[in-house]
Design a protein around this motif. Structure first.
Motif, PDB file in Angstrom:
ATOM      1  N   ALA A  42      -5.927   3.267   7.685  1.00 45.29           N
ATOM      2  CA  ALA A  42      -6.574   2.111   7.059  1.00 45.29           C
ATOM      3  C   ALA A  42      -6.602   0.926   8.017  1.00 45.29           C
ATOM      4  O   ALA A  42      -7.607   0.204   8.104  1.00 45.29           O
ATOM      5  N   GLY A  57     -10.730   6.268   1.968  1.00 44.32           N
ATOM      6  CA  GLY A  57     -10.066   6.197   0.673  1.00 44.32           C
ATOM      7  C   GLY A  57     -10.404   7.394  -0.201  1.00 44.32           C
ATOM      8  O   GLY A  57      -9.544   7.912  -0.916  1.00 44.32           O
ATOM      9  N   THR A  61      -7.749  10.074  -1.570  1.00 44.72           N
ATOM     10  CA  THR A  61      -7.658  10.327  -3.007  1.00 44.72           C
ATOM     11  C   THR A  61      -7.845  11.807  -3.307  1.00 44.72           C
ATOM     12  O   THR A  61      -7.103  12.394  -4.116  1.00 44.72           O
ATOM     13  N   GLY A 154      -6.651   4.893  -2.972  1.00 41.31           N
ATOM     14  CA  GLY A 154      -7.736   3.919  -2.871  1.00 41.31           C
ATOM     15  C   GLY A 154      -7.226   2.507  -2.736  1.00 41.31           C
ATOM     16  O   GLY A 154      -7.724   1.720  -1.927  1.00 41.31           O
ATOM     17  N   THR A 157      -5.622   1.883   0.768  1.00 45.98           N
ATOM     18  CA  THR A 157      -6.678   1.768   1.782  1.00 45.98           C
ATOM     19  C   THR A 157      -7.366   0.410   1.698  1.00 45.98           C
ATOM     20  O   THR A 157      -7.573  -0.256   2.723  1.00 45.98           O
TER      21      THR A 157
END
Length: 218
Positions: A42, A57, A61, A154, A157
């Protein structure tokens, strides 16, 4: 080599794949540094135009949700013998005390243990297999698994990417601070769970000791 520096040497597609696979295998029940890899990637996406944070992301996930689901299936099929086998292979992570602590969390919180467990290093490894072993209804597990995966992968990130964009020039010099923070969070959660596990072991041993005189008297 620094994790972020290594990720910077591979194509964007490989970064997505590494993040998804590491997080997936960690969620499946294999102790891997998923959080460190995600934070590093990230940070890199905030400084590297070729890495899309949305795709990153999504991959994180997907890895979390799929890995947990596979772990659930394995745990449901393997049952208690699986936990015993994991305890022999990974004694530091799957000790009897850690398993007892995780079980109490599941008994008390149910599907919420799966959701919030995504944010705790050890529970992130336990959640899928243990939910399967305890025969949690799959639909409950799936809902908590998906929501937890989105919130953790998510959310992490997005937050790290935003921090990287806002403080890009500073993070180029001190990007390791992000990793240090992730490690400190991981170590902190590990110590908390370890302390609870040791307390559970001590209580179990105490109950066994108290039970022995009673059995002898009978």
């Amino acid at each position: 080599m620094h994790v972020q520096e290594w990720l910077d040497t591979v194509p964007a597609a490989a970064v997505y794949a590494v993040v998804g696979l590491v997080i997936g295998f960690e969620s499946l029940g294999i102790p891997l540094p998923g959080e460190i890899i995600l934070v590093s990637a990230a940070l890199l996406s905030s400084q590297h135009g070729g890495i899309d944070p949305v795709i990153l992301g999504a991959c994180a996930t997907a890895g979390a949700v799929i890995g947990d689901s596979i772990g659930y299936a394995i745990g449901r099929k393997g049952g208690r013998p699986l936990l015993a086998w994991l305890g022999k292979k990974f004694p530091k992570h799957f000790s009897e005390g850690h398993i007892a602590t995780a079980e109490r969390s599941f008994e008390k919180w149910g599907m919420w243990a799966v959701f919030f467990g995504r944010f705790v290093a050890l529970l992130r490894i336990f959640a899928g297999p243990l939910a399967g072993v305890l025969h949690m209804p799959y639909w409950k597990f799936l809902i908590a698994n998906v929501l937890g995966g989105i919130a953790w992968a998510g959310g992490t990130t997005a937050v790290i990417y935003y921090v990287g964009v806002v403080a890009e020039s500073w993070l180029k010099r001190f990007s390791w601070l992000g990793l240090v923070l992730a490690v400190l969070i991981g170590v902190g959660s590990f110590l908390v769970v370890k302390r609870k596990a040791q307390k559970a072991q001590a209580q179990g041993a105490s109950r066994e000791t108290e039970a022995e005189p009673v059995a002898a008297a009978e």
